[in-house]
Scaffold this motif. Structure first.
Motif, PDB file in Angstrom:
ATOM      1  N   UNK B 134       0.839  -1.205   0.000  1.00  0.00           N
ATOM      2  CA  UNK B 134       0.000   0.000   0.000  1.00  0.00           C
ATOM      3  C   UNK B 134       0.874   1.255   0.000  1.00  0.00           C
ATOM      4  N   UNK B 135       1.975   1.189   0.738  1.00  0.00           N
ATOM      5  CA  UNK B 135       2.905   2.318   0.752  1.00  0.00           C
ATOM      6  C   UNK B 135       3.431   2.598  -0.650  1.00  0.00           C
ATOM      7  N   UNK B 136       3.711   1.508  -1.381  1.00  0.00           N
ATOM      8  CA  UNK B 136       4.183   1.682  -2.766  1.00  0.00           C
ATOM      9  C   UNK B 136       3.124   2.399  -3.590  1.00  0.00           C
ATOM     10  N   UNK B 137       1.846   2.018  -3.399  1.00  0.00           N
ATOM     11  CA  UNK B 137       0.766   2.704  -4.119  1.00  0.00           C
ATOM     12  C   UNK B 137       0.735   4.180  -3.764  1.00  0.00           C
ATOM     13  N   UNK B 138       0.943   4.476  -2.475  1.00  0.00           N
ATOM     14  CA  UNK B 138       0.925   5.889  -2.061  1.00  0.00           C
ATOM     15  C   UNK B 138       2.052   6.660  -2.743  1.00  0.00           C
ATOM     16  N   UNK B 139       3.240   6.044  -2.801  1.00  0.00           N
ATOM     17  CA  UNK B 139       4.347   6.694  -3.505  1.00  0.00           C
ATOM     18  C   UNK B 139       3.998   6.913  -4.974  1.00  0.00           C
ATOM     19  N   UNK B 140       3.440   5.876  -5.604  1.00  0.00           N
ATOM     20  CA  UNK B 140       3.072   6.007  -7.013  1.00  0.00           C
ATOM     21  C   UNK B 140       2.083   7.149  -7.209  1.00  0.00           C
ATOM     22  N   UNK B 141       1.165   7.293  -6.258  1.00  0.00           N
ATOM     23  CA  UNK B 141       0.205   8.386  -6.346  1.00  0.00           C
ATOM     24  C   UNK B 141       0.898   9.733  -6.376  1.00  0.00           C
ATOM     25  N   UNK B 142       1.863   9.923  -5.471  1.00  0.00           N
ATOM     26  CA  UNK B 142       2.584  11.200  -5.409  1.00  0.00           C
ATOM     27  C   UNK B 142       3.339  11.436  -6.715  1.00  0.00           C
ATOM     28  N   UNK B 143       4.021  10.373  -7.193  1.00  0.00           N
ATOM     29  CA  UNK B 143       4.799  10.526  -8.429  1.00  0.00           C
ATOM     30  C   UNK B 143       3.871  10.839  -9.598  1.00  0.00           C
ATOM     31  N   UNK B 144       2.755  10.117  -9.679  1.00  0.00           N
ATOM     32  CA  UNK B 144       1.831  10.318 -10.799  1.00  0.00           C
ATOM     33  C   UNK B 144       1.245  11.719 -10.773  1.00  0.00           C
ATOM     34  N   UNK B 145       0.878  12.184  -9.602  1.00  0.00           N
ATOM     35  CA  UNK B 145       0.310  13.528  -9.499  1.00  0.00           C
ATOM     36  C   UNK B 145       1.348  14.563  -9.906  1.00  0.00           C
ATOM     37  N   UNK B 146       2.564  14.387  -9.395  1.00  0.00           N
ATOM     38  CA  UNK B 146       3.626  15.346  -9.710  1.00  0.00           C
ATOM     39  C   UNK B 146       3.880  15.397 -11.204  1.00  0.00           C
ATOM     40  N   UNK B 147       3.906  14.227 -11.851  1.00  0.00           N
ATOM     41  CA  UNK B 147       4.284  14.256 -13.258  1.00  0.00           C
ATOM     42  C   UNK B 147       3.126  14.636 -14.160  1.00  0.00           C
ATOM     43  N   UNK B 148       1.887  14.645 -13.651  1.00  0.00           N
ATOM     44  CA  UNK B 148       0.814  15.027 -14.589  1.00  0.00           C
ATOM     45  C   UNK B 148       0.487  16.519 -14.551  1.00  0.00           C
ATOM     46  N   UNK B 149       1.105  17.257 -13.656  1.00  0.00           N
ATOM     47  CA  UNK B 149       0.869  18.706 -13.676  1.00  0.00           C
ATOM     48  C   UNK B 149       2.055  19.379 -14.337  1.00  0.00           C
ATOM     49  N   UNK B 150       1.747  20.213 -15.329  1.00  0.00           N
ATOM     50  CA  UNK B 150       2.826  20.744 -16.150  1.00  0.00           C
ATOM     51  C   UNK B 150       3.699  21.767 -15.413  1.00  0.00           C
TER      52      UNK B 150
END
Lengths: 211, 245, 222, 43
Positions: B134-150
């Motif tokens: 679950x922690x890995x999912x949380x990290x992925x969430x942060x990374x995904x959010x960061x990379x989808x905002x220009x």
């Protein structure tokens, strides 16, 4: 709601950066009660960004804005002095004209009865359409709903982003009178526009972001 | 002290300051890793219950510790970024997310490789592995959010917010998962790490844990310096720096 | 204060009822997802009733997720978000109102339909009150947490999938406690402990989420 | 040799590759960035 004291809005050395491009820097100005500031500049020069910074929605990359000598950062009362109309005018398309205004004024906290609201609707020429869903109105008419909201809210500082878009000529004259009245009542105004807006020269300051 | 923190939040100063530390961090990491590996793989005795496979804990446990530690660092940096709006702490958030995800993935992979010889299966839904997942999912969430905002400054603020929300939730998630696990597999906890480890096995673990921590700081500094250059590429000091080198 | 809360709830409900067709979509989705499980796994009576607490709640998570986006989507398009921050009333209060309105539109229908779903999945009658309570307490938590995610992803392309990635891991405690409560009720044991856990989660979310949503909206307005 | 060593080497291998490559990639990114900026300066 309006106070007798003179209010001062002051911007000091503002700089705005979007992504890695700098939109503007070194912006200084000051307006007092009863004065207007017209923001000019070519497309993409950061007019909208400047207005949003003034409203406290965005933060400047550098510089400071103060209201009556106090910085607006964390100064909550300041935002309650503002009426803002942006590119999106804050009008709910699924509500009628009347409903939009009734809800807007309640959220603002002013308490007018319905006849007064209807008077304002009449003054922007939408009385016949007052019970029509805003979705069905033309672009210019939607804009008028937003301008009616402006008069309803009785805020001191009006921040208007291209308020004249899609408005017809006759209404522009009416609207200019509303703005003049607002300034006479010691209101303040910050506005961007591509079209000529007739305001008393003595009360109007201009700033050009492209320069 | 406060003035020093303030100075450190300026990208140029930070870049130079972190640069001075890099060779030291690299050196300490390598030395500690070599010592820890030798100690853990060669010197430490074989476990009488698990045999040699217990040696995986020398990387599994430090990775798992780091996966949580990095998340906390990220959330603290995120909080600082949101309140004081300092540029460096914004960068720390996005860089921590990537490094933290790596440690979490390592903890999961090594955990699975440890599970096969120990439990006879790569995956069990035990509380620790599930929490790590679950922690890995949380990290992925942060990374995904960061990379989808220009706009990277906005992206960093959004990622900071998510990190802060995540850190409030992690104890709750961990608690619920542990509780859930005790409900379904009451006998799974017996073969987890022994709480009273023999010192001959514990010392290498502590050395490795320190090595991982220093390694994290080292990698973080390198990545932050890169990000500073990337973001400040239009400023004079970066141009001068590049032109000189 | 209270009148402002009621005003914003009334406004959002009015807007929602003007778009009635969109109102039923999440609940249809919910029903369909639940129907898929007996088809995909097994219609066996005993097996299904064992699986049921999880199925009801996984479906609820997904339905909450896909219905979530609508909470701020329009506000971002029509500029109402900015107005939230210029109001005389604290933004967090208005945001709470918006979440409540959104829950009334999406959570409440689920509450109505969930006993029916319980019949489809062979959940014994004695467990239905507990199931009902978990939905009553659990779905507002989903709305509150989901709104944070929406506030962060509003205005992004492909925001929907991203939203799932951000929010679903945060939903896990709700899933665990709610389905465990239903499971214990099916076994005929008291489930008040689990419900208390959910309840404290709801209180925590009610206190913290509006702050986080407000801060997130401010970030996304940039 | 104990068959369990295979798993030990496997996990140490994965960790080694991940950690070393993270540093290598980070260093290479810096060189790439420097080149990019240099090119933009020459223009």
């Amino acid at each position: 709601m309006r106070t007798e004291e003179v209010s001062v809005l002051r911007a000091h050395d503002l700089k705005c950066v979007k992504g890695s491009t700098e939109l503007f820097s070194n912006i200084h100005f000051q307006i007092e009660s009863g004065e207007a500031l017209v923001v000019e500049g070519s497309n993409g020069s950061g007019k909208t960004s400047l207005l949003r910074i003034l409203c406290g929605f965005n933060y400047p990359a550098e510089g400071e804005i103060s209201w009556c000598g106090k910085t607006i950062d964390g100064h909550e009362d300041y935002q309650q002095q503002i009426s803002y109309i942006g590119h999106a005018s804050g009008v709910k398309l699924d509500l009628t004209v009347l409903e939009n205004l009734v809800f807007a004024q309640r959220l603002v906290g002013s308490d007018r009865d319905e006849t007064e609201i209807k008077d304002i609707i009449r003054s922007v020429g939408l009385f016949k359409q007052r019970n029509v869903l805003t979705r069905k109105l033309s672009a210019g008419q939607k804009r008028r709903v937003a301008l009616a909201r402006l008069q309803l809210e009785e805020r001191k500082l009006w921040v208007l982003d291209e308020p004249l878009t899609a408005l017809d000529k006759e209404f522009v004259t009416d609207f200019e009178n509303v703005l003049k009245k607002h300034l006479e009542d010691d209101g303040m105004l910050v506005v961007t526009t591509h079209r000529e807006l007739l305001l008393p020269d003595s009360l109007t300051k201009k700033i050009n972001l492209s320069a | 002290m406060w003035a020093w923190f303030h100075k450190l939040s300026s990208p140029k100063y930070y870049y130079e300051w972190a640069g001075k530390w890099l060779p030291w961090l690299a050196g300490i990491t390598v030395i500690l890793m070599v010592v820890g590996l030798y100690w853990g793989l060669v010197v430490a005795p074989t476990d009488y219950q698990q045999g040699e496979s217990y040696r995986i804990i020398y990387i599994h446990v430090p990775s798992a510790w780091m996966s949580m530690f990095v998340y906390v660092v990220m959330a603290v940096a995120g909080f600082v970024a949101l309140v004081w709006k300092t540029k460096i702490s914004e960068i720390v958030v996005s860089e921590c997310a990537v490094i933290g995800a790596m440690f979490t993935a390592l903890a999961l992979i090594t955990g699975m490789l440890w599970g096969k010889p120990t439990w006879g299966t790569y995956w069990t839904w035990d509380a620790r592995l599930t929490s790590e997942l679950i922690l890995l999912f949380l990290y992925f969430g942060v990374i995904a959010l960061y990379s989808s905002i220009e706009d990277k400054r906005v992206a960093a603020k959004a990622a900071s917010m998510l990190a802060v929300v995540g850190v409030v939730n992690i104890p709750i998630i961990h608690f619920s998962v542990t509780w859930w696990n005790s409900l379904h597999q009451p006998n799974m906890d017996i073969i987890s790490e022994n709480p009273s480890m023999d010192p001959s096995m514990l010392w290498p673990l502590l050395v490795m844990a320190t090595a991982f921590k220093i390694y994290f700081v080292w990698l973080l500094f390198i990545r932050i310096r890169n990000e500073i250059i990337s973001r400040e590429r239009t400023t004079n000091w970066v141009r001068k720096l590049i032109a000189e080198s | 204060m209270l009148s402002a809360l009621i005003t914003i709830i009334r406004r959002d409900l009015l807007v929602a009822f003007r778009r009635r067709s969109e109102l039923v979509n999440p609940i249809l989705f919910y029903v369909i997802v639940i129907t898929l499980f007996p088809l995909g796994v097994s219609p066996d009576h005993e097996f299904l009733s064992k699986l049921a607490p999880g199925v009801v709640w996984v479906a609820a998570l997904l339905a909450a997720l896909i219905s979530m986006e609508s909470i701020f989507r329009q506000d971002f398009d029509d500029g109402s978000v900015e107005q939230l921050f210029l109001s005389q009333h604290p933004p967090t209060l208005l945001i709470l109102g918006k979440v409540i309105a959104h829950w009334l539109i999406t959570g409440l229908p689920m509450l109505v339909i969930v006993p029916l779903m319980a019949l489809l999945l062979y959940i014994p009658e004695q467990a239905i009150p507990t199931l009902f309570l978990t939905v009553l307490i659990g779905t507002p938590i989903l709305s509150l947490i989901g709104a944070i995610g929406v506030a962060l992803t509003a205005g992004l392309r492909g925001g929907g999938v991203l939203l799932g990635l951000l929010v679903l891991p945060l939903y896990i405690p709700v899933l665990i406690f709610a389905s465990a409560a239903v499971s214990t009720a099916i076994e005929g044991l008291p489930s008040s402990g689990h419900l208390a856990m959910l309840g404290s989660g709801l209180i925590l979310a009610l206190i913290l989420a509006p702050l986080a949503i407000s801060a997130s909206l401010k970030i996304s307005m940039n | 040799m104990d068959g369990k060593w295979m798993f030990v080497w496997g996990s140490y291998g994965v960790a080694f590759v991940a950690m070393v490559f993270s540093v290598v990639f980070a260093s290479r990114r810096k060189k790439k960035l420097a080149r990019e900026i240099e090119e933009s300066l020459e223009e």
